[in-house]
Motif scaffolding. Structure first.
Motif, short mmCIF file in Angstrom:
data_model
loop_
_atom_site.label_atom_id
_atom_site.label_comp_id
_atom_site.label_asym_id
_atom_site.label_seq_id
_atom_site.Cartn_x
_atom_site.Cartn_y
_atom_site.Cartn_z
N MET A 1 0.84 -1.17 0.00
CA MET A 1 0.00 0.00 0.00
C MET A 1 0.89 1.25 0.00
N PRO A 2 0.56 2.25 -0.82
CA PRO A 2 1.39 3.45 -0.85
C PRO A 2 1.25 4.29 0.42
N ARG A 3 2.34 4.93 0.79
CA ARG A 3 2.37 5.80 1.98
C ARG A 3 2.40 7.25 1.51
N PHE A 4 1.58 8.06 2.16
CA PHE A 4 1.46 9.48 1.83
C PHE A 4 1.82 10.31 3.05
N PHE A 5 2.44 11.44 2.81
CA PHE A 5 2.89 12.34 3.88
C PHE A 5 2.16 13.66 3.74
N PHE A 6 1.57 14.11 4.84
CA PHE A 6 0.74 15.31 4.86
C PHE A 6 1.47 16.41 5.63
N HIS A 7 2.12 17.30 4.91
CA HIS A 7 2.87 18.40 5.50
C HIS A 7 1.93 19.61 5.57
N THR A 8 1.92 20.28 6.72
CA THR A 8 1.06 21.44 6.87
C THR A 8 1.89 22.67 7.21
N GLU A 9 1.35 23.81 6.80
CA GLU A 9 2.00 25.07 7.14
C GLU A 9 0.93 26.10 7.42
N THR A 10 0.91 26.57 8.66
CA THR A 10 0.05 27.67 9.08
C THR A 10 1.01 28.75 9.53
N ASP A 11 0.92 29.16 10.78
CA ASP A 11 1.98 30.02 11.32
C ASP A 11 3.17 29.16 11.74
N VAL A 12 2.95 27.84 11.74
CA VAL A 12 3.99 26.87 12.08
C VAL A 12 4.04 25.81 10.99
N ARG A 13 5.23 25.40 10.61
CA ARG A 13 5.39 24.35 9.61
C ARG A 13 5.51 23.00 10.32
N HIS A 14 4.73 22.03 9.85
CA HIS A 14 4.81 20.68 10.40
C HIS A 14 5.16 19.73 9.26
N THR A 15 6.30 19.06 9.39
CA THR A 15 6.72 18.08 8.40
C THR A 15 6.33 16.70 8.90
N ASP A 16 5.51 16.02 8.13
CA ASP A 16 5.04 14.68 8.47
C ASP A 16 6.16 13.68 8.17
N VAL A 17 6.70 13.07 9.19
CA VAL A 17 7.78 12.11 9.01
C VAL A 17 7.30 10.66 9.07
N GLU A 18 6.05 10.46 9.50
CA GLU A 18 5.51 9.10 9.61
C GLU A 18 4.71 8.69 8.39
N THR A 58 2.91 14.46 -0.16
CA THR A 58 4.02 13.90 -0.93
C THR A 58 3.98 12.37 -0.86
N ASP A 59 4.74 11.75 -1.76
CA ASP A 59 4.90 10.30 -1.69
C ASP A 59 6.14 9.98 -0.87
N GLU A 60 6.50 8.72 -0.82
CA GLU A 60 7.64 8.29 0.00
C GLU A 60 8.98 8.86 -0.48
N LYS A 61 9.05 9.25 -1.75
CA LYS A 61 10.28 9.82 -2.29
C LYS A 61 10.34 11.33 -2.11
N GLY A 62 9.27 11.92 -1.57
CA GLY A 62 9.23 13.36 -1.39
C GLY A 62 8.64 14.11 -2.57
N LEU A 63 8.14 13.39 -3.57
CA LEU A 63 7.53 14.02 -4.73
C LEU A 63 6.18 14.63 -4.33
N ILE A 64 5.99 15.91 -4.62
CA ILE A 64 4.74 16.58 -4.29
C ILE A 64 3.65 16.06 -5.21
N LEU A 65 2.59 15.56 -4.60
CA LEU A 65 1.45 15.04 -5.36
C LEU A 65 0.33 16.06 -5.45
N TRP A 66 -0.02 16.69 -4.32
CA TRP A 66 -1.10 17.67 -4.28
C TRP A 66 -0.79 18.73 -3.25
N THR A 67 -1.29 19.92 -3.52
CA THR A 67 -1.18 21.02 -2.56
C THR A 67 -2.54 21.70 -2.46
N ILE A 68 -2.98 21.91 -1.24
CA ILE A 68 -4.19 22.69 -0.98
C ILE A 68 -3.73 23.99 -0.34
#
Length: 92
Positions: A1-18, A58-68
């Motif tokens: 199953m593919p793994r997706f990473f959900f990075h968020t940025e508001t006033d704080v940037r959160h990098t999803d490492v899991e 992003t995907d597991e390689k860090g390729l950006i798939l979608w941005t909202i």
């Protein structure tokens, strides 16, 4: 199953490492929308008059798939109402 990473940025940037596994791209895209909704729900006052908020998937390689991108702007009429409201709330 593919793994997706959900990075968020508001006033704080959160990098999803899991990341999260989803069986389909459609399910991952739906979760990106849910994530954006949670950001807005949890901090509605911080959203206004801030820079745009983003959810980047992003995907597991860090390729950006979608941005909202979430960006709230006050029109001149809205700004006038905000100023009038602030004046009413000032102590006499």
């Amino acid at each position: 199953m593919p793994r997706f990473f959900f990075h968020t940025e508001t006033d704080v940037r959160h990098t999803d490492v899991e990341g999260v596994e989803f069986p389909s791209f459609d399910e991952a895209r739906r979760d990106a929308i849910r994530t954006a909704g949670i950001l807005l729900k949890d901090a509605p006052n911080g959203f206004w008059n801030s820079r745009p908020w983003t959810v980047t998937v992003t995907d597991e390689k860090g390729l950006i798939l979608w941005t909202i991108e979430l960006d709230g702007q006050s029109s001149p009429a809205g700004q006038a109402m905000e100023r009038a409201s602030a004046v009413k709330q000032m102590p006499s």
